[in-house]
Structures are given as C-alpha cells and as structure tokens.
Design a protein around this motif. Structure first.
Motif, mmCIF file in Angstrom:
data_model
loop_
_atom_site.group_PDB
_atom_site.id
_atom_site.type_symbol
_atom_site.label_atom_id
_atom_site.label_comp_id
_atom_site.label_asym_id
_atom_site.label_seq_id
_atom_site.Cartn_x
_atom_site.Cartn_y
_atom_site.Cartn_z
ATOM 1 N N ALA A 85 -147.858 -4.019 33.408
ATOM 2 C CA ALA A 85 -149.057 -4.836 33.188
ATOM 3 C C ALA A 85 -149.318 -5.786 34.350
ATOM 4 C CB ALA A 85 -148.927 -5.607 31.884
ATOM 5 N N ALA A 86 -148.284 -6.416 34.855
ATOM 6 C CA ALA A 86 -148.460 -7.378 35.949
ATOM 7 C C ALA A 86 -148.992 -6.689 37.206
ATOM 8 C CB ALA A 86 -147.143 -8.080 36.254
ATOM 9 N N GLN A 87 -148.456 -5.551 37.552
ATOM 10 C CA GLN A 87 -148.914 -4.829 38.738
ATOM 11 C C GLN A 87 -150.352 -4.329 38.552
ATOM 12 O OE1 GLN A 87 -145.947 -4.368 37.337
ATOM 13 N NE2 GLN A 87 -144.399 -4.570 38.890
ATOM 14 N N LEU A 88 -150.673 -3.851 37.350
ATOM 15 C CA LEU A 88 -152.029 -3.379 37.092
ATOM 16 C C LEU A 88 -153.039 -4.522 37.158
ATOM 17 C CD1 LEU A 88 -151.340 -0.889 34.162
ATOM 18 C CD2 LEU A 88 -152.049 -0.319 36.482
ATOM 19 N N GLU A 89 -152.618 -5.679 36.690
ATOM 20 C CA GLU A 89 -153.509 -6.846 36.767
ATOM 21 C C GLU A 89 -153.778 -7.234 38.217
ATOM 22 O OE1 GLU A 89 -153.503 -11.474 35.340
ATOM 23 O OE2 GLU A 89 -152.410 -10.005 34.137
ATOM 24 N N LEU A 90 -152.745 -7.198 39.046
ATOM 25 C CA LEU A 90 -152.938 -7.510 40.467
ATOM 26 C C LEU A 90 -153.877 -6.514 41.123
ATOM 27 C CD1 LEU A 90 -149.325 -8.500 41.575
ATOM 28 C CD2 LEU A 90 -151.308 -9.999 41.317
ATOM 29 N N LEU A 91 -153.761 -5.260 40.760
ATOM 30 C CA LEU A 91 -154.649 -4.246 41.336
ATOM 31 C C LEU A 91 -156.096 -4.477 40.907
ATOM 32 C CD1 LEU A 91 -152.561 -0.973 40.978
ATOM 33 C CD2 LEU A 91 -153.212 -2.132 43.080
ATOM 34 N N SER A 92 -156.300 -4.869 39.668
ATOM 35 C CA SER A 92 -157.667 -5.080 39.206
ATOM 36 C C SER A 92 -158.273 -6.340 39.823
ATOM 37 C CB SER A 92 -157.715 -5.151 37.681
ATOM 38 O OG SER A 92 -156.983 -6.275 37.233
ATOM 39 N N ILE A 93 -157.465 -7.336 40.157
ATOM 40 C CA ILE A 93 -157.944 -8.562 40.802
ATOM 41 C C ILE A 93 -158.353 -8.280 42.240
ATOM 42 C CG2 ILE A 93 -157.257 -10.842 41.645
ATOM 43 C CD1 ILE A 93 -155.500 -11.071 39.134
ATOM 44 N N ASP A 94 -157.599 -7.430 42.943
ATOM 45 C CA ASP A 94 -157.878 -7.118 44.351
ATOM 46 C C ASP A 94 -159.201 -6.387 44.511
ATOM 47 O OD1 ASP A 94 -155.578 -8.332 45.144
ATOM 48 O OD2 ASP A 94 -154.406 -6.487 45.231
ATOM 49 N N ARG A 95 -159.671 -5.705 43.545
ATOM 50 C CA ARG A 95 -160.895 -4.909 43.682
ATOM 51 C C ARG A 95 -162.060 -5.736 43.429
ATOM 52 N NH1 ARG A 95 -159.645 1.151 41.772
ATOM 53 N NH2 ARG A 95 -157.747 1.322 42.925
#
Length: 68
Positions: A58-68
């Motif tokens: 979840a933490a990694q997926l959240e970071l990916l969604s923030i970067d976009r």
C-alpha cells in the motif's frame, strides 16, 4: 585447425553418446514429480492474492499515485 571447431566437434560427439537432452529432462522431471500429489482445487484465488498484495504494498502504491 581452430580450437572452437575442435570444441564444437567434441560437443556434437558428446550429444550422440550421452543421449538426447530431452530424455534426461524427462527422467529428472519424473523423479521430481513422483513425490507430489495432484491438486484437485486451487489453493489461492487471484482475487484474494491481489487484495493481499495491495495491502502489503500500500505504501509503495500510494507513492506511485502521488508522483503521477
């Protein structure tokens, strides 16, 4: 005349007197699979694995969604 040609010739001869690779693979596969029982039902469904993976990452997926 060339070392590579000599190695290739020796390798070709080795395949003839050693036997086909497929026979060796089948023999090893039979020995390995002999100890296993067949599975009648799937033990894990993709949907449950996907949910567990999303929870785990979840933490990694959240970071990916923030970067976009």
């Amino acid at each position: 005349d060339l070392p590579l040609e000599k190695m290739y010739r020796a390798a070709r001869a080795a395949r003839i007197y050693d036997g086909p690779d497929e026979v060796h693979r089948m023999t090893v596969a039979r020995q390995i699979l002999r100890d296993y029982d067949p599975v009648t039902e799937p033990t894990e469904l993709i949907a449950t694995r996907r949910a567990a993976a999303r929870e785990h990452f979840a933490a990694q997926l959240e970071l990916l969604s923030i970067d976009r």
